[in-house]
Motif scaffolding. Structure first.
Motif, PDB file in Angstrom:
ATOM      1  N   ALA A  88     -95.464 -29.797  67.329  1.00 27.12           N
ATOM      2  CA  ALA A  88     -94.864 -31.130  67.399  1.00 27.12           C
ATOM      3  C   ALA A  88     -94.222 -31.519  66.074  1.00 27.12           C
ATOM      4  N   ALA A  89     -94.884 -31.193  64.970  1.00 29.56           N
ATOM      5  CA  ALA A  89     -94.343 -31.522  63.649  1.00 29.56           C
ATOM      6  C   ALA A  89     -93.035 -30.788  63.396  1.00 29.56           C
ATOM      7  N   ALA A  90     -93.013 -29.499  63.714  1.00 29.48           N
ATOM      8  CA  ALA A  90     -91.794 -28.716  63.501  1.00 29.48           C
ATOM      9  C   ALA A  90     -90.661 -29.223  64.385  1.00 29.48           C
ATOM     10  N   GLY A  91     -90.981 -29.597  65.615  1.00 32.49           N
ATOM     11  CA  GLY A  91     -89.966 -30.126  66.498  1.00 32.49           C
ATOM     12  C   GLY A  91     -89.415 -31.462  66.032  1.00 32.49           C
ATOM     13  N   GLU A  92     -90.296 -32.311  65.533  1.00 29.45           N
ATOM     14  CA  GLU A  92     -89.892 -33.640  65.091  1.00 29.45           C
ATOM     15  C   GLU A  92     -89.120 -33.592  63.780  1.00 29.45           C
ATOM     16  N   LEU A  93     -89.558 -32.708  62.860  1.00 30.51           N
ATOM     17  CA  LEU A  93     -89.014 -32.724  61.498  1.00 30.51           C
ATOM     18  C   LEU A  93     -88.080 -31.553  61.196  1.00 30.51           C
ATOM     19  N   GLY A  94     -87.943 -30.629  62.141  1.00 27.70           N
ATOM     20  CA  GLY A  94     -86.958 -29.569  61.965  1.00 27.70           C
ATOM     21  C   GLY A  94     -87.452 -28.341  61.239  1.00 27.70           C
ATOM     22  N   GLY A  95     -88.715 -27.991  61.408  1.00 26.90           N
ATOM     23  CA  GLY A  95     -89.254 -26.800  60.777  1.00 26.90           C
ATOM     24  C   GLY A  95     -90.419 -27.124  59.872  1.00 26.90           C
ATOM     25  N   ILE A  96     -90.950 -26.098  59.215  1.00 29.20           N
ATOM     26  CA  ILE A  96     -92.047 -26.260  58.260  1.00 29.20           C
ATOM     27  C   ILE A  96     -91.765 -25.356  57.067  1.00 29.20           C
ATOM     28  N   ASP A  97     -91.746 -25.943  55.879  1.00 31.86           N
ATOM     29  CA  ASP A  97     -91.498 -25.180  54.648  1.00 31.86           C
ATOM     30  C   ASP A  97     -92.743 -25.045  53.778  1.00 31.86           C
ATOM     31  N   GLY A  98     -93.706 -25.932  53.956  1.00 27.98           N
ATOM     32  CA  GLY A  98     -94.904 -25.896  53.125  1.00 27.98           C
ATOM     33  C   GLY A  98     -96.116 -26.353  53.896  1.00 27.98           C
ATOM     34  N   LEU A  99     -97.263 -25.828  53.516  1.00 24.97           N
ATOM     35  CA  LEU A  99     -98.534 -26.189  54.144  1.00 24.97           C
ATOM     36  C   LEU A  99     -99.561 -26.438  53.055  1.00 24.97           C
ATOM     37  N   VAL A 100    -100.189 -27.602  53.110  1.00 31.95           N
ATOM     38  CA  VAL A 100    -101.273 -27.940  52.188  1.00 31.95           C
ATOM     39  C   VAL A 100    -102.557 -28.047  52.993  1.00 31.95           C
ATOM     40  N   ASN A 101    -103.447 -27.086  52.798  1.00 33.35           N
ATOM     41  CA  ASN A 101    -104.739 -27.091  53.469  1.00 33.35           C
ATOM     42  C   ASN A 101    -105.729 -27.871  52.600  1.00 33.35           C
ATOM     43  N   ASN A 102    -105.882 -29.137  52.951  1.00 33.22           N
ATOM     44  CA  ASN A 102    -106.694 -30.025  52.112  1.00 33.22           C
ATOM     45  C   ASN A 102    -107.955 -30.531  52.803  1.00 33.22           C
ATOM     46  N   ALA A 103    -108.023 -30.447  54.130  1.00 29.68           N
ATOM     47  CA  ALA A 103    -109.166 -31.015  54.837  1.00 29.68           C
ATOM     48  C   ALA A 103    -110.465 -30.375  54.343  1.00 29.68           C
ATOM     49  N   GLY A 104    -111.458 -31.203  54.062  1.00 30.70           N
ATOM     50  CA  GLY A 104    -112.717 -30.649  53.577  1.00 30.70           C
ATOM     51  C   GLY A 104    -113.749 -31.715  53.309  1.00 30.70           C
ATOM     52  N   ARG A 105    -114.921 -31.268  52.961  1.00 33.81           N
ATOM     53  CA  ARG A 105    -116.042 -32.144  52.621  1.00 33.81           C
ATOM     54  C   ARG A 105    -117.051 -31.308  51.855  1.00 33.81           C
ATOM     55  N   SER A 106    -118.085 -31.940  51.348  1.00 32.13           N
ATOM     56  CA  SER A 106    -119.157 -31.233  50.639  1.00 32.13           C
ATOM     57  C   SER A 106    -120.479 -31.505  51.338  1.00 32.13           C
ATOM     58  N   LEU A 107    -121.341 -30.508  51.370  1.00 30.63           N
ATOM     59  CA  LEU A 107    -122.679 -30.642  51.933  1.00 30.63           C
ATOM     60  C   LEU A 107    -123.686 -30.597  50.794  1.00 30.63           C
ATOM     61  N   MET A 108    -124.322 -31.726  50.547  1.00 30.95           N
ATOM     62  CA  MET A 108    -125.288 -31.826  49.463  1.00 30.95           C
ATOM     63  C   MET A 108    -126.636 -31.292  49.929  1.00 30.95           C
ATOM     64  N   ALA A 109    -126.905 -30.028  49.624  1.00 39.66           N
ATOM     65  CA  ALA A 109    -128.180 -29.409  50.007  1.00 39.66           C
ATOM     66  C   ALA A 109    -128.318 -28.073  49.294  1.00 39.66           C
ATOM     67  N   GLY A 110    -129.534 -27.747  48.915  1.00 41.14           N
ATOM     68  CA  GLY A 110    -129.808 -26.435  48.364  1.00 41.14           C
ATOM     69  C   GLY A 110    -129.827 -25.386  49.461  1.00 41.14           C
ATOM     70  N   ALA A 111    -129.859 -24.114  49.070  1.00 40.05           N
ATOM     71  CA  ALA A 111    -129.811 -23.029  50.055  1.00 40.05           C
ATOM     72  C   ALA A 111    -130.981 -23.107  51.030  1.00 40.05           C
ATOM     73  N   GLY A 112    -132.172 -23.394  50.512  1.00 39.02           N
ATOM     74  CA  GLY A 112    -133.348 -23.449  51.369  1.00 39.02           C
ATOM     75  C   GLY A 112    -133.381 -24.635  52.310  1.00 39.02           C
TER      76      GLY A 112
END
Length: 259
Positions: free
Chosen positions: A78-102
């Protein structure tokens, strides 16, 4: 300085706040059109609405969970159709999990790797057919200094970040001439730190963050700003960075506890 992004189109995931929102804002100001997504579509629309745009810059946005491959495919199409292509991608989605391994459950381990790895691979796969047709195709994976400098309180997040750093290097060779780079963030002053300050009961945010910076070994003695991280990301998207791929740029105020 003109970064050469005018007339280009950039996807930014996790764009409803913090570094993602700052990256969308800076891209629009540089004249790029932006396709922005986040899980909370209402919050996303509210955050994007006041952003100024350079002449010709357009904005497309939609709710999208980056761990859902089909939803990401539909968004990119949909983005490419609306805006005429894609030249760059920023993968920013994320979060942190506050916990030790155990303390981290098997489900939490899987969730962290689902977001940090498939939350990058899904947008990449969806955008790649368009990126390969662009003369300036570029991907920036927003990572964390945790990738090289694990924190015991962030065991699963640190491990997943390290995996993403390694994967980004692999992709930079495999996907060339599409460029793939990492920006590894230190402590950035976003909503999560404001919330932790409010929960701390301390009277001064400046004093609290200064003490936090000292504890984490940040040479500049403060937290970073979202726009400082965004500049590094947008610079790596720019055609002026066309000979940079496979690189990892730290935006962490001089944290240097790793070799």
């Amino acid at each position: 300085m003109d970064l050469g992004l005018r007339g280009r189109t950039v996807i930014v995931t996790g764009a409803s706040g913090g570094v993602g929102l700052a990256t969308a804002a800076m891209s629009l100001a540089e004249g790029a059109s932006v396709a922005a997504c986040a899980r909370d579509g209402v919050r996303l629309a509210r955050a994007l609405e006041p952003l100024p745009r350079a002449d010709g810059a357009r904005l497309f946005h939609a709710s999208c969970d980056v761990t859902d491959a089909e939803a990401v495919r539909r968004f990119a199409e949909a983005a490419a159709g609306e805006l005429g292509g894609i030249d760059g991608l920023v993968n920013n989605a994320g979060r942190s999990l506050m916990a030790g391994a155990g303390e981290t459950t098997p489900e939490q381990w899987r969730d962290e790797f689902e977001l940090k790895i498939f939350g990058v691979l899904n947008p990449l796969r969806a955008a790649l057919p368009y990126l390969t047709r662009s003369p300036v195709g570029a991907i920036v994976n927003v990572n964390a200094i945790l990738a090289r400098q694990p924190e015991p309180r962030l065991a699963a997040t640190s491990a997943a970040r390290a995996a993403l750093l390694n994967l980004t290097k692999t992709l930079s060779a495999e996907l060339a001439p599409v460029r793939v780079n990492s920006v590894c963030l230190g402590l950035i002053d976003t909503g999560q730190w404001r919330r932790r300050f409010e929960a701390s009961g301390e009277p001064s945010y400046e004093a609290w963050t200064g003490a936090l910076a000292a504890d984490r070994g940040i040479a500049l003695g403060r937290l970073g700003r979202a726009e400082e991280a965004a500049y590094a990301i947008v610079m790596l998207l720019s055609p002026l960075a066309s000979y940079i791929t496979g690189a990892s740029l730290d935006v962490g105020g001089g944290v240097s506890r790793y070799a």
